[in-house]
Design a protein around this motif. Structure first.
Motif, PDB file in Angstrom:
ATOM      1  N   ILE A  91      81.076  19.168  -7.664  1.00 31.84           N
ATOM      2  CA  ILE A  91      80.310  19.245  -6.414  1.00 31.84           C
ATOM      3  C   ILE A  91      81.203  18.701  -5.311  1.00 31.84           C
ATOM      4  N   ARG A  92      81.340  19.472  -4.258  1.00 29.73           N
ATOM      5  CA  ARG A  92      82.214  19.064  -3.150  1.00 29.73           C
ATOM      6  C   ARG A  92      81.443  18.150  -2.217  1.00 29.73           C
ATOM      7  N   ILE A  93      82.080  17.020  -1.879  1.00 31.07           N
ATOM      8  CA  ILE A  93      81.432  16.029  -1.017  1.00 31.07           C
ATOM      9  C   ILE A  93      82.384  15.655   0.102  1.00 31.07           C
ATOM     10  N   ASN A  94      81.805  15.076   1.163  1.00 35.00           N
ATOM     11  CA  ASN A  94      82.553  14.572   2.320  1.00 35.00           C
ATOM     12  C   ASN A  94      82.525  13.054   2.269  1.00 35.00           C
ATOM     13  N   VAL A  95      83.718  12.450   2.325  1.00 35.59           N
ATOM     14  CA  VAL A  95      83.817  10.987   2.248  1.00 35.59           C
ATOM     15  C   VAL A  95      84.643  10.497   3.432  1.00 35.59           C
ATOM     16  N   PRO A  96      84.107  10.448   4.622  1.00 35.42           N
ATOM     17  CA  PRO A  96      84.846   9.898   5.758  1.00 35.42           C
ATOM     18  C   PRO A  96      84.993   8.390   5.595  1.00 35.42           C
ATOM     19  N   SER A  97      86.205   7.900   5.809  1.00 33.18           N
ATOM     20  CA  SER A  97      86.453   6.476   5.562  1.00 33.18           C
ATOM     21  C   SER A  97      87.543   5.980   6.497  1.00 33.18           C
ATOM     22  N   THR A  98      87.643   4.665   6.555  1.00 33.48           N
ATOM     23  CA  THR A  98      88.635   4.004   7.398  1.00 33.48           C
ATOM     24  C   THR A  98      89.378   2.982   6.552  1.00 33.48           C
ATOM     25  N   PHE A  99      90.724   3.043   6.585  1.00 28.95           N
ATOM     26  CA  PHE A  99      91.571   2.137   5.818  1.00 28.95           C
ATOM     27  C   PHE A  99      92.380   1.273   6.775  1.00 28.95           C
ATOM     28  N   THR A 100      92.472  -0.009   6.468  1.00 35.24           N
ATOM     29  CA  THR A 100      93.289  -0.937   7.242  1.00 35.24           C
ATOM     30  C   THR A 100      94.446  -1.391   6.359  1.00 35.24           C
ATOM     31  N   VAL A 101      95.688  -1.100   6.815  1.00 39.36           N
ATOM     32  CA  VAL A 101      96.869  -1.427   6.031  1.00 39.36           C
ATOM     33  C   VAL A 101      97.839  -2.224   6.888  1.00 39.36           C
ATOM     34  N   ASN A 169     102.175   0.021  -2.001  1.00 45.42           N
ATOM     35  CA  ASN A 169     103.192  -1.006  -2.263  1.00 45.42           C
ATOM     36  C   ASN A 169     104.578  -0.387  -2.443  1.00 45.42           C
ATOM     37  N   LYS A 170     104.625   0.886  -2.849  1.00 46.50           N
ATOM     38  CA  LYS A 170     105.911   1.521  -3.081  1.00 46.50           C
ATOM     39  C   LYS A 170     106.700   1.733  -1.790  1.00 46.50           C
ATOM     40  N   ILE A 171     106.016   1.721  -0.632  1.00 49.03           N
ATOM     41  CA  ILE A 171     106.732   1.855   0.647  1.00 49.03           C
ATOM     42  C   ILE A 171     106.679   0.551   1.449  1.00 49.03           C
ATOM     43  N   GLY A 172     106.173  -0.545   0.824  1.00 50.00           N
ATOM     44  CA  GLY A 172     106.184  -1.844   1.491  1.00 50.00           C
ATOM     45  C   GLY A 172     104.892  -2.204   2.178  1.00 50.00           C
ATOM     46  N   LEU A 173     103.815  -1.433   1.992  1.00 49.47           N
ATOM     47  CA  LEU A 173     102.529  -1.717   2.629  1.00 49.47           C
ATOM     48  C   LEU A 173     101.546  -2.247   1.587  1.00 49.47           C
ATOM     49  N   PHE A 174     100.499  -2.915   2.093  1.00 49.92           N
ATOM     50  CA  PHE A 174      99.421  -3.313   1.199  1.00 49.92           C
ATOM     51  C   PHE A 174      98.092  -3.034   1.892  1.00 49.92           C
ATOM     52  N   LEU A 175      97.051  -2.822   1.074  1.00 48.85           N
ATOM     53  CA  LEU A 175      95.731  -2.424   1.564  1.00 48.85           C
ATOM     54  C   LEU A 175      94.936  -3.663   1.944  1.00 48.85           C
ATOM     55  N   ILE A 176      94.498  -3.726   3.202  1.00 49.81           N
ATOM     56  CA  ILE A 176      93.728  -4.870   3.698  1.00 49.81           C
ATOM     57  C   ILE A 176      92.237  -4.640   3.521  1.00 49.81           C
ATOM     58  N   ASN A 177      91.751  -3.464   3.899  1.00 52.33           N
ATOM     59  CA  ASN A 177      90.305  -3.229   3.874  1.00 52.33           C
ATOM     60  C   ASN A 177      90.038  -1.739   3.711  1.00 52.33           C
ATOM     61  N   VAL A 178      88.880  -1.419   3.083  1.00 48.01           N
ATOM     62  CA  VAL A 178      88.399  -0.045   2.948  1.00 48.01           C
ATOM     63  C   VAL A 178      86.965  -0.013   3.438  1.00 48.01           C
ATOM     64  N   ASN A 179      86.652   0.967   4.275  1.00 48.15           N
ATOM     65  CA  ASN A 179      85.287   1.097   4.803  1.00 48.15           C
ATOM     66  C   ASN A 179      84.853   2.554   4.701  1.00 48.15           C
ATOM     67  N   ILE A 180      83.828   2.818   3.867  1.00 46.12           N
ATOM     68  CA  ILE A 180      83.268   4.164   3.704  1.00 46.12           C
ATOM     69  C   ILE A 180      82.105   4.285   4.677  1.00 46.12           C
ATOM     70  N   THR A 181      82.226   5.176   5.655  1.00 48.68           N
ATOM     71  CA  THR A 181      81.181   5.296   6.673  1.00 48.68           C
ATOM     72  C   THR A 181      79.945   6.019   6.152  1.00 48.68           C
ATOM     73  N   ASP A 182      80.150   7.147   5.491  1.00 42.27           N
ATOM     74  CA  ASP A 182      79.003   7.911   4.996  1.00 42.27           C
ATOM     75  C   ASP A 182      79.505   8.892   3.937  1.00 42.27           C
ATOM     76  N   ILE A 183      78.586   9.274   3.034  1.00 42.30           N
ATOM     77  CA  ILE A 183      78.920  10.237   1.983  1.00 42.30           C
ATOM     78  C   ILE A 183      77.890  11.364   2.044  1.00 42.30           C
ATOM     79  N   THR A 184      78.378  12.608   2.250  1.00 39.97           N
ATOM     80  CA  THR A 184      77.484  13.774   2.322  1.00 39.97           C
ATOM     81  C   THR A 184      78.074  14.879   1.454  1.00 39.97           C
ATOM     82  N   ASP A 185      77.245  15.889   1.194  1.00 39.84           N
ATOM     83  CA  ASP A 185      77.716  17.060   0.458  1.00 39.84           C
ATOM     84  C   ASP A 185      77.046  18.296   1.031  1.00 39.84           C
TER      85      ASP A 185
END
Length: 552
Positions: A91-101, A169-185
């Protein structure tokens, strides 16, 4: 002189100026790093090292061989408008999200960032990270179902972090935060799940309402029933009081009768206890003597076995010691022979030495030293081996003797404990019987004869049972009697046979008399005694003598 001093002053001033400018130049090459930056020193920084990264503090950057640059630690916010991602259920879904790196400050990852991101702008870094996050986010969605993604957001975010962070991490970055705004299909599957949950909640509410109404109806019915029960209980209480008074009266009468019966039974029980105690005392004395005899015999046997085993152990030890001494003497003789042979060889060597002093002296000394060394080695090996054998024999003998001693002691302790337990049990039985007999004599006011009479009366039932046992197995239908009708006094032979068989059983009075006890008159007398009493041959018993004990 003036010119030399002037030249010296000018030279000193020049040196000071040079030192000053050198310090100023070096100070200008000391680079500091602020808390929101990473100082990257590159050039000749170390073996197998492309750059030296510093977070906080400062470092001297050497001219010509080193240079430096700064990397910003400012976090970057990346928006990921993921659409039509295929889930595990296809089932195809939409997962708009925001990542802080951001650039990592861990040493290993920080060096990777210096190698890959030093000369790249923030925009380029964001695009690079965005591509990585897109791929890993699609991979995470494909490994989960719609229910896992929608209902358990914490697990979903943890799965995203687990997949995305190692790649960053392979390019020198690390993940600070993940925020999923909404999930729809697009197929409204998630909306259907929401409608289903809402319907279930509405149905549950309706069930709760019906349940509460049922509880109210039940409470009302219970109140009506309680009222009816209370009225019936009040009527029953009055009837109960009347019946209780009658029952109390009956209980009191029964209690008085029971007390009388109880007193009678206690007297009989005390008499029986006294008799049992006297019998136990007699058995106790006999068993105690037997137990003491057995203990003494077992102790003597244990001492004998212990001495025998000790003698055997000592004999074995002596034999082993003599064998060891014999082996030692043999080895000493061999050593003496070896010494004699060594002296002979030495004399031969000396004779040869005298003949060939100049040429053979060194060779003879070497051979002599080797021979002595070999002799010492052989003696040491033989002595050590014999000492080991001797010690082994001594240890084996000591272990065998100790085992024999412990076995004998254990057997003696077991036998002693067994007889002590038997003696203790017999002692308790006899003490109980003695206490019972003492109570029986006390209940008869110290009259031991009356107590013995009571004990005899108690055994009458058993005696009569033994008499019955003697004839009960006779099968009368199997006995053939030739009856001629000529019995004594006109009776038949069969009747005489039966009466004679009954008379052959000893009467109770005779049994009591043989036991040294006179039964009370209410148990009957012998026919001959009755005739003698009536004819005046025997004196009539004194009324005072026939009075029960305790009332005379």
């Amino acid at each position: 002189m003036f010119n030399a001093a002037t030249l010296f002053s000018v030279a000193g001033f020049a040196v000071l100026v040079f030192i000053f400018f050198t310090i100023v130049y070096l100070a200008s090459r000391y680079k500091r790093c602020s808390s929101d930056q990473i100082l990257v020193i590159y050039g000749k920084v170390g073996k197998n090292q492309s750059a030296d990264c510093i977070h906080g503090g400062g470092r001297l950057v050497w001219p010509l061989i080193q240079d430096y640059a700064y990397m910003s630690l400012t976090p970057m916010t990346i928006t990921i408008p993921l659409e039509n991602a295929l889930s595990m259920q296809n089932i195809r879904i939409n997962v708009p999200s925001t990542f802080t790196v951001g650039v990592s400050t861990e040493p290993a990852i920080m060096n990777i960032a210096a190698e890959r991101l030093l000369r790249i702008s923030h925009h380029q870094i964001e695009e690079m990270a965005k591509e990585i996050i897109f791929g890993q986010l699609r991979l995470t969605v494909a490994s989960l179902t719609i229910e896992q993604i929608n209902q358990d957001r914490e697990s979903f975010l943890e799965s995203i972090r687990k997949n995305v962070e190692p790649e960053l991490n392979k390019i020198g970055l690390f993940l600070i935060n993940v925020n999923i705004t909404d999930i729809t299909d697009s197929s409204t599957y998630i909306e259907s799940i929401g409608k289903k949950a809402a319907a279930e909640a509405i149905n549950a509410a309706k069930v709760d309402v019906a349940e509460q109404e049922k509880i109210g109806a039940i409470g009302e019915a219970q109140a009506n029933r309680e009222r009816t029960i209370r009225v019936a209980e009040n009527y029953a209480e009055a009837e109960k009081g009347q019946k209780k008074a009658e029952a109390d009266k009956r209980v009191f009468v029964q209690q008085q009768e029971a007390e009388a019966v109880k007193g009678e039974k206690q007297a009989v029980a005390q008499q029986r206890i006294f008799v049992q105690q006297q019998e136990a005392e007699a058995v106790k004395g006999e068993k105690e003597a037997v137990a003491q005899q057995r203990v003494f015999v077992q102790q003597q046997e244990a001492e004998a076995v212990k001495g025998e085993k000790k003698a055997v152990a000592e004999q074995r030890i002596y034999v082993q010691q003599q064998e060891a001494l014999a082996v030692g003497g043999e080895n000493k003789a061999k050593a003496d022979i070896a010494d004699a042979e060594a002296l002979l060889a030495i004399k031969k060597a000396e004779a040869l030495q005298k003949g060939e002093v100049a040429r053979r002296q060194a060779e003879v000394e070497i051979q002599k030293a080797q021979y002595l060394a070999e002799q010492e080695r052989l003696n040491a090996e033989v002595i050590v081996k014999q000492e080991i054998e001797k010690r082994k024999v001594e240890i084996d003998a000591e272990a065998a003797a100790e085992r024999f001693r412990r076995e004998a002691k254990g057997q003696a302790d077991a036998v002693l404990a067994k007889y002590e337990a038997e003696a203790k049990g017999l002692r308790q039985v006899l003490e109980s019987k003695a206490a019972g007999y003492e109570s029986l004599v006390k209940s008869c006011n110290g009259d031991a004869k009356s107590a013995a009479t009571l004990l005899m009366i108690e055994k009458l039932e058993e005696i009569v049972g033994r008499q019955v046992e003697a004839i009960k197995n006779l099968k009368i239908d199997k006995i053939t009697v030739w009856d001629t009708g000529g019995g004594d006094k006109g009776g038949s032979s069969t009747a005489n046979f039966l009466s004679g068989m009954i008379k052959s059983l000893p009467p109770l009075q005779d049994i009591a008399e043989m036991a040294g006890v006179q039964l009370p008159e209410y148990l009957g007398k012998m026919a001959g005694d009755k005739e003698k009493t009536e004819s005046g041959d025997l004196p009539k018993p004194d009324k005072k003598q026939t009075t029960p004990a305790g009332k005379g």
